[in-house]
Design an enzyme around this catalytic site. Sequence first.
Site, PDB file in Angstrom:
ATOM      1  N   TRP A 187       0.874  -1.177   0.000  1.00  0.00           N
ATOM      2  CA  TRP A 187       0.000   0.000   0.000  1.00  0.00           C
ATOM      3  C   TRP A 187       0.908   1.223   0.000  1.00  0.00           C
ATOM      4  O   TRP A 187       1.838   1.311   0.801  1.00  0.00           O
ATOM      5  CB  TRP A 187      -0.915   0.052   1.233  1.00  0.00           C
ATOM      6  N   GLU A 228      -3.114  -2.989  -2.297  1.00  0.00           N
ATOM      7  CA  GLU A 228      -4.230  -2.337  -1.597  1.00  0.00           C
ATOM      8  C   GLU A 228      -4.551  -0.977  -2.207  1.00  0.00           C
ATOM      9  O   GLU A 228      -3.724  -0.077  -2.226  1.00  0.00           O
ATOM     10  CB  GLU A 228      -3.875  -2.163  -0.116  1.00  0.00           C
ATOM     11  N   LYS A 230      -6.879   2.618  -2.651  1.00  0.00           N
ATOM     12  CA  LYS A 230      -7.428   3.614  -1.736  1.00  0.00           C
ATOM     13  C   LYS A 230      -8.069   4.735  -2.550  1.00  0.00           C
ATOM     14  O   LYS A 230      -7.650   5.021  -3.666  1.00  0.00           O
ATOM     15  CB  LYS A 230      -6.300   4.146  -0.847  1.00  0.00           C
ATOM     16  N   ASP A 261      -9.681  -2.746   1.606  1.00  0.00           N
ATOM     17  CA  ASP A 261      -9.799  -2.200   2.956  1.00  0.00           C
ATOM     18  C   ASP A 261     -11.197  -1.590   3.055  1.00  0.00           C
ATOM     19  O   ASP A 261     -11.612  -0.822   2.179  1.00  0.00           O
ATOM     20  CB  ASP A 261      -8.706  -1.142   3.161  1.00  0.00           C
ATOM     21  N   HIS A 264     -11.727   2.142   2.336  1.00  0.00           N
ATOM     22  CA  HIS A 264     -11.092   2.773   1.185  1.00  0.00           C
ATOM     23  C   HIS A 264     -11.976   3.024  -0.024  1.00  0.00           C
ATOM     24  O   HIS A 264     -11.495   3.075  -1.158  1.00  0.00           O
ATOM     25  CB  HIS A 264      -9.870   1.946   0.761  1.00  0.00           C
ATOM     26  N   ASP A 296     -12.441   7.416   6.219  1.00  0.00           N
ATOM     27  CA  ASP A 296     -11.564   6.266   6.462  1.00  0.00           C
ATOM     28  C   ASP A 296     -10.854   6.447   7.803  1.00  0.00           C
ATOM     29  O   ASP A 296      -9.645   6.607   7.872  1.00  0.00           O
ATOM     30  CB  ASP A 296     -10.558   6.176   5.302  1.00  0.00           C
ATOM     31  N   ASP A 298     -10.487   4.437  10.426  1.00  0.00           N
ATOM     32  CA  ASP A 298      -9.812   3.309  11.072  1.00  0.00           C
ATOM     33  C   ASP A 298     -10.221   3.103  12.518  1.00  0.00           C
ATOM     34  O   ASP A 298      -9.381   2.887  13.390  1.00  0.00           O
ATOM     35  CB  ASP A 298      -8.290   3.438  10.921  1.00  0.00           C
ATOM     36  N   ASP A 328      -7.410  -4.016  10.188  1.00  0.00           N
ATOM     37  CA  ASP A 328      -6.648  -2.780   9.997  1.00  0.00           C
ATOM     38  C   ASP A 328      -7.387  -1.608  10.624  1.00  0.00           C
ATOM     39  O   ASP A 328      -8.328  -1.069  10.041  1.00  0.00           O
ATOM     40  CB  ASP A 328      -6.402  -2.522   8.498  1.00  0.00           C
TER      41      ASP A 328
HETATM   42  C1  RNT Z   1      -3.961   2.962   4.956  1.00  0.00           C
HETATM   43  C2  RNT Z   1      -4.069   1.529   4.640  1.00  0.00           C
HETATM   44  C3  RNT Z   1      -2.936   0.653   5.113  1.00  0.00           C
HETATM   45  C4  RNT Z   1      -2.412   1.038   6.475  1.00  0.00           C
HETATM   46  C5  RNT Z   1      -1.383   0.100   7.021  1.00  0.00           C
HETATM   47  C6  RNT Z   1      -0.601   0.718   8.131  1.00  0.00           C
HETATM   48  O1  RNT Z   1      -5.097   3.659   4.655  1.00  0.00           O
HETATM   49  O2  RNT Z   1      -5.279   1.038   5.116  1.00  0.00           O
HETATM   50  O3  RNT Z   1      -3.328  -0.664   5.080  1.00  0.00           O
HETATM   51  O4  RNT Z   1      -3.452   1.130   7.394  1.00  0.00           O
HETATM   52  O5  RNT Z   1      -0.580  -0.373   6.025  1.00  0.00           O
HETATM   53 ZN    ZN Z   2      -5.568  -1.092   5.021  1.00  0.00          ZN
END
Ligand code: RNT
Ligand code: ZN
Length: 421
Positions: A187, A228, A230, A261, A264, A296, A298, A328
């Site tokens: 990523w 990954e 985004k 994710d 994302h 996003d 988290d 995550d």
């Molecule tokens: C960031 C991504 C990624 C990170 C990690 C730390 O938006 O989700 O996966 O959270 O790699």
């Molecule tokens: Zn992620």
Amino acid sequence: MISDNTGKMYELARAQYAAMGVDTEAAMARLEAIPISLHCWQGDDVSGFESDAGLTGGGIQATGNYPGRARNAEELRSDLDKALDVIPGKHRVNLHAIYAETGSRKVERNELLPEHFAGWIDWARANGIGLDFNPSFFSHPLADAGFTLTSLDDGIRRFWVEHGIACRRIGEAMGRALGTPCINNVWIADGSKDIPVDRFKPRELLKRSLDEIFAEDVDQRFNRDALESKLFGIGSECFVPGSHEFYMGYAAQNGKLYCMDAGHYHPTEVISDKISSMLIFLDEILLHVSRGVRWDSDHVVILNDELRAIAEEVIRNNFESRIHIGLDFFDASINRVAAWVIGCRSMLRALLMALLEPTAKLREIEAAGDYTSRLALLEELKGMPAAAVWDHYCVRKGVPVGPAWLDEVKSYESSVLPARQ
Ligand code: RNT
Ligand code: ZN
């Protein structure tokens, strides 16, 4: 005392599910075989051990200042041990390159070697768990301009390509040492805050960089590459080269895993609905199960509708072997060990609830066009005693039942964390 009650409750629940055609023993046996990859970065707010600066850039942020953040690998492993102690089943741990142990020596990211993860590999082996990995394309002076694998500066781009290559060798070593493939996820935080003129060139560069990274021969049995995507990040609101379409195309064309994710995508888009499309075209995918609140953000994963929908997609389609589940999130405002436990136990509960569904019967009803019964049954299922099966599963696995795990984490907090000032 508690386990006596859970035993009785389980027997009642088992009969109730059996009457519906659901075998609770088979459900628990299937759950047992699904590993969740616990992301190490929840334990220290994505700081890593390279410097005291912690998380810089990357367009992500951990907010909060709850005391007790792990400051080194021993503390982080001890915290992970505590979390894994109260989570039923065997799981995995997901590392980032910034969690290398290089002693007192500074090792540049393009020079990282498997030996810098020997402490992690030994620990994983001793605990019988697998490791996953991620190159770290953020929190570094050469990432400050906002472009790594898409940098127009060939020296900078090359540095990050070399980092990607180094990390695949590390992933391969982890997979080989532990006898389970390491899912190695790329990523990058590249992107621009404001509207770019050229959206094509950065994507051409990203493709070139990935081709260079993956040109190196690495054994697929031990290392699997994931990508990954985004939509945006802090400071990359207008443009992210590593978008959904970009990586979906790249993964399909090159036989890579695509990583979704949950935070994302556009706010009303859900990854649960994307799984079945992805697995038509790709062999395997990786999930970063997260919880975005308004963006996003988290947040710690909880047992909400989308988590259940994700679990249902995995279970209803027997996708366990094709979907790698990773967590995550990073919340620095609550006890970090508890955050792992809450997120992981919620993920497992969602999977168990999906396993306790009479799927074959629901499919029949749906195929017959009886949508009235489908809706009615799905609603009735919500009242079934899945909690009794979950509690019993915890007893069998030797972990605390219900909120009792919190006492253990709290006592760990008061005995271990105060020393970390
Ligand atoms: C960031 C991504 C990624 C990170 C990690 C730390 O938006 O989700 O996966 O959270 O790699
Ligand atoms: Zn992620």
